[in-house]
Design a protein around this motif. Structure first.
Motif, mmCIF file in Angstrom:
data_model
loop_
_atom_site.group_PDB
_atom_site.id
_atom_site.type_symbol
_atom_site.label_atom_id
_atom_site.label_comp_id
_atom_site.label_asym_id
_atom_site.label_seq_id
_atom_site.Cartn_x
_atom_site.Cartn_y
_atom_site.Cartn_z
ATOM 1 N N ASP A 86 0.782 -1.225 -0.039
ATOM 2 C CA ASP A 86 0.095 -0.030 0.035
ATOM 3 C C ASP A 86 0.932 1.133 -0.099
ATOM 4 O OD1 ASP A 86 -2.291 -1.464 -0.126
ATOM 5 O OD2 ASP A 86 -2.779 -1.232 2.144
ATOM 6 N N GLY A 87 2.109 1.020 0.624
ATOM 7 C CA GLY A 87 3.055 2.271 0.514
ATOM 8 C C GLY A 87 3.432 2.860 -0.978
ATOM 9 N N TRP A 88 3.219 1.955 -2.008
ATOM 10 C CA TRP A 88 3.549 2.187 -3.253
ATOM 11 C C TRP A 88 2.412 2.566 -3.942
ATOM 12 C CZ3 TRP A 88 8.439 2.374 -4.732
ATOM 13 C CH2 TRP A 88 9.427 1.873 -3.994
ATOM 14 N N ARG A 89 1.140 2.473 -3.547
ATOM 15 C CA ARG A 89 0.041 3.025 -4.250
ATOM 16 C C ARG A 89 -0.374 4.595 -4.003
ATOM 17 N NH1 ARG A 89 -4.810 -1.175 -3.259
ATOM 18 N NH2 ARG A 89 -5.750 0.291 -4.737
ATOM 19 N N PRO A 90 -0.715 5.309 -5.071
ATOM 20 C CA PRO A 90 -1.169 6.534 -4.742
ATOM 21 C C PRO A 90 -2.495 6.763 -3.856
ATOM 22 C CG PRO A 90 -1.670 6.181 -7.084
ATOM 23 C CD PRO A 90 -0.993 4.818 -6.202
ATOM 24 N N ARG A 91 -2.660 7.763 -3.109
ATOM 25 C CA ARG A 91 -3.779 7.933 -2.402
ATOM 26 C C ARG A 91 -4.604 8.952 -2.879
ATOM 27 N NH1 ARG A 91 -3.496 6.557 3.751
ATOM 28 N NH2 ARG A 91 -1.850 4.986 3.765
ATOM 29 N N ALA A 92 -4.055 9.705 -4.099
ATOM 30 C CA ALA A 92 -5.054 10.882 -4.498
ATOM 31 C C ALA A 92 -5.990 10.034 -5.654
ATOM 32 C CB ALA A 92 -4.054 11.695 -5.766
ATOM 33 N N ILE A 93 -7.174 10.157 -5.226
ATOM 34 C CA ILE A 93 -8.109 9.790 -5.778
ATOM 35 C C ILE A 93 -8.839 10.555 -6.965
ATOM 36 C CG2 ILE A 93 -10.816 8.967 -5.840
ATOM 37 C CD1 ILE A 93 -10.042 8.273 -2.723
ATOM 38 N N ALA A 94 -8.835 12.058 -6.836
ATOM 39 C CA ALA A 94 -9.371 12.897 -7.779
ATOM 40 C C ALA A 94 -9.084 14.345 -7.354
ATOM 41 C CB ALA A 94 -10.933 13.040 -8.051
ATOM 42 N N SER A 95 -8.855 15.220 -8.372
ATOM 43 C CA SER A 95 -8.641 16.463 -8.316
ATOM 44 C C SER A 95 -9.547 17.096 -9.097
ATOM 45 C CB SER A 95 -7.213 17.024 -8.579
ATOM 46 O OG SER A 95 -6.912 18.141 -8.417
ATOM 47 N N VAL A 96 -10.043 18.207 -8.684
ATOM 48 C CA VAL A 96 -11.322 19.083 -9.280
ATOM 49 C C VAL A 96 -11.002 20.640 -9.109
ATOM 50 C CG1 VAL A 96 -13.769 19.739 -9.408
ATOM 51 C CG2 VAL A 96 -13.240 17.245 -8.834
ATOM 52 N N ASP A 97 -11.065 21.195 -10.236
ATOM 53 C CA ASP A 97 -10.780 22.742 -10.110
ATOM 54 C C ASP A 97 -11.993 23.289 -9.742
ATOM 55 O OD1 ASP A 97 -10.279 25.334 -10.548
ATOM 56 O OD2 ASP A 97 -9.765 25.311 -12.603
ATOM 57 N N THR A 98 -11.995 23.830 -8.824
ATOM 58 C CA THR A 98 -13.440 24.297 -8.097
ATOM 59 C C THR A 98 -13.805 25.689 -8.839
ATOM 60 O OG1 THR A 98 -12.056 25.465 -6.122
ATOM 61 C CG2 THR A 98 -13.249 23.107 -5.985
ATOM 62 N N ALA A 99 -12.926 26.390 -9.270
ATOM 63 C CA ALA A 99 -13.112 27.549 -9.873
ATOM 64 C C ALA A 99 -14.501 27.681 -11.058
ATOM 65 C CB ALA A 99 -11.911 28.150 -10.639
ATOM 66 N N GLY A 100 -14.405 26.299 -11.508
ATOM 67 C CA GLY A 100 -15.379 26.084 -12.729
ATOM 68 C C GLY A 100 -16.531 25.252 -12.414
ATOM 69 N N VAL A 101 -16.692 24.653 -11.177
ATOM 70 C CA VAL A 101 -17.771 23.737 -10.749
ATOM 71 C C VAL A 101 -18.884 24.781 -10.516
ATOM 72 C CG1 VAL A 101 -18.701 22.690 -8.458
ATOM 73 C CG2 VAL A 101 -16.133 22.499 -9.114
ATOM 74 N N ARG A 102 -20.075 24.005 -11.151
ATOM 75 C CA ARG A 102 -21.439 24.658 -11.239
ATOM 76 C C ARG A 102 -22.460 24.077 -10.391
ATOM 77 N NH1 ARG A 102 -22.076 25.965 -17.141
ATOM 78 N NH2 ARG A 102 -20.728 27.999 -16.693
ATOM 79 N N GLU A 103 -22.450 22.588 -10.435
ATOM 80 C CA GLU A 103 -23.411 22.006 -9.798
ATOM 81 C C GLU A 103 -22.825 20.847 -9.094
ATOM 82 O OE1 GLU A 103 -27.278 21.499 -11.707
ATOM 83 O OE2 GLU A 103 -26.677 19.414 -11.793
ATOM 84 N N ILE A 104 -23.255 20.498 -7.710
ATOM 85 C CA ILE A 104 -23.118 19.289 -6.991
ATOM 86 C C ILE A 104 -24.184 18.646 -6.446
ATOM 87 C CG2 ILE A 104 -21.606 18.583 -4.949
ATOM 88 C CD1 ILE A 104 -20.133 21.029 -5.175
ATOM 89 N N LEU A 105 -24.127 17.405 -6.877
ATOM 90 C CA LEU A 105 -24.963 16.455 -6.475
ATOM 91 C C LEU A 105 -24.769 15.493 -5.349
ATOM 92 C CD1 LEU A 105 -26.019 17.285 -9.470
ATOM 93 C CD2 LEU A 105 -27.496 15.078 -9.606
ATOM 94 N N ILE A 106 -25.538 15.513 -4.342
ATOM 95 C CA ILE A 106 -24.955 14.675 -2.991
ATOM 96 C C ILE A 106 -26.244 13.821 -2.607
ATOM 97 C CG2 ILE A 106 -23.152 16.249 -2.205
ATOM 98 C CD1 ILE A 106 -25.291 17.139 -0.146
ATOM 99 N N ARG A 107 -25.812 12.380 -2.143
ATOM 100 C CA ARG A 107 -26.709 11.581 -1.861
ATOM 101 C C ARG A 107 -26.350 10.492 -0.627
ATOM 102 N NH1 ARG A 107 -27.688 6.247 -2.899
ATOM 103 N NH2 ARG A 107 -26.164 6.119 -4.519
ATOM 104 N N ARG A 108 -27.016 10.448 0.209
ATOM 105 C CA ARG A 108 -26.721 9.668 1.351
ATOM 106 C C ARG A 108 -28.220 8.765 1.299
ATOM 107 N NH1 ARG A 108 -22.920 10.512 6.225
ATOM 108 N NH2 ARG A 108 -21.762 12.390 5.767
ATOM 109 N N GLY A 109 -28.209 7.274 1.219
ATOM 110 C CA GLY A 109 -29.288 6.557 1.114
ATOM 111 C C GLY A 109 -30.375 6.853 0.222
ATOM 112 N N GLU A 110 -31.354 7.387 0.665
ATOM 113 C CA GLU A 110 -32.597 7.827 -0.133
ATOM 114 C C GLU A 110 -32.742 9.490 -0.176
ATOM 115 O OE1 GLU A 110 -34.358 5.857 -2.086
ATOM 116 O OE2 GLU A 110 -33.288 4.185 -1.296
#
Length: 309
Positions: free
Chosen positions: A168-192
């Motif tokens: 696991d020490g050889w695996r990258p921990r970065a999952i994603a990188s989002v430029d928040t300057a251009g973010v327009r919409e965010i959908l979030i869900r927990r269960g229903e």
């Protein structure tokens, strides 16, 4: 035979021994050499194709391998920077610091037959091996030994630390990188429960009402570097069914100047692991599974924005 003749014979034999000994420990592969004589030395003449780290006591092998798509560790994507760091040093190793000669010390120093072993493979098919022991806590560096040779050397520098990592020490921990300057919409869900955040004229709206700016900022602060807290075991990964995800987040960014145009910048599926107290996560279009801390998930999916259960 007089004393003068005996002296000449001794000198000749001594020279012969000095010339022959290094050959006993030299790999004849075209890709490099591993030898002792004046010390522990290892040089690679062509590209490294892979590195096998055979763990102590037969606990398995960690395989770093160069593929057409980049380096992997046991089939998982490997951290590119960590691989570059390793390749920078592993192609040219040397030490003249002898710390032991008696084989009875090998196990205590971690360089016995059951200790960690390193095999470096080159494009030309050369296979170069050495034992990697424990860290010398008094002077730094790691103990190393060439197979078949009782002499133990201390190898200074970062190489020993790199090769002591677990998978696991050889695996990258970065999952994603989002430029928040251009973010327009965010959908979030927990269960229903679901919520949609939209940015309009620079303001974030939750439905028809302004969203709590402090909660929005905590969410946005995570997006440029969504990072794993760890990794699941192979068994946990195999049992993770993301078609039944407990939660999800989708982030859309502006695709152009057209306000109606948007592109999917992040789509993350999550499974709650109540026993561990954290979450398993996977990108919607990915195959590798990560662990996310509860704190990170709470910031990505704030309860403040979701309707009451």
């Amino acid at each position: 035979m007089n004393a003068r003749q005996l002296k000449i014979v001794a000198i000749v034999l001594g020279v012969a021994v000095l010339l022959y000994l290094p050959r006993l420990f030299r790999d004849s592969g075209a890709g490099g050499s591993l030898e002792v004589g004046d010390g522990f030395s290892f040089a690679v003449a062509d590209s490294v194709a892979g590195v096998d780290i055979m763990r102590a006591d037969g606990a398995g092998t960690i395989r770093l391998e160069r593929t057409a798509d980049g380096w992997t560790v046991d089939g998982y994507v490997a951290d590119e920077q960590k691989i570059r760091d390793l390749l920078d040093v592993v192609v040219d190793l040397s030490s003249e610091e002898i710390v032991a000669r008696n084989p009875s010390n090998h196990d205590a120093m971690g360089v016995g037959e059951e200790g960690r072993r390193i095999e470096i493979r080159t494009d030309e098919g050369a296979s170069l091996r050495f034992h990697l022991g424990t860290r010398d806590t008094r002077s730094g560096g790691y103990f190393v030994r060439i197979p078949g040779d009782p002499v133990v050397y201390r190898l200074d520098g970062p190489t020993g630390g790199y090769l002591s990592r677990e998978r696991d020490g050889w695996r990258p921990r970065a999952i994603a990188s989002v430029d928040t300057a251009g973010v327009r919409e965010i959908l979030i869900r927990r269960g229903e429960r679901e919520a949609v955040l939209r940015r309009s004229d620079g303001n974030w709206m939750l439905g028809d009402a302004p969203a709590d700016s402090s909660v929005v900022q905590r969410l946005l602060a995570v997006l440029p570097s969504v990072s794993a807290s760890g990794f699941p075991t192979e068994e946990e990964e195999a049992g993770a069914d993301f078609t039944r995800a407990h939660a999800a987040i989708e982030v859309f960014s502006a695709g152009s100047d057209d306000v109606t145009d948007r592109r999917l910048a992040l789509s993350l599926r999550l499974l709650s692991d109540e026993d561990a107290g954290d979450w398993l996560a996977r990108l919607a279009d990915g195959r590798e599974v990560f662990r996310l801390s509860g704190l990170t998930v709470d910031r990505l999916l704030p309860e403040d924005f979701l309707p009451e259960p």
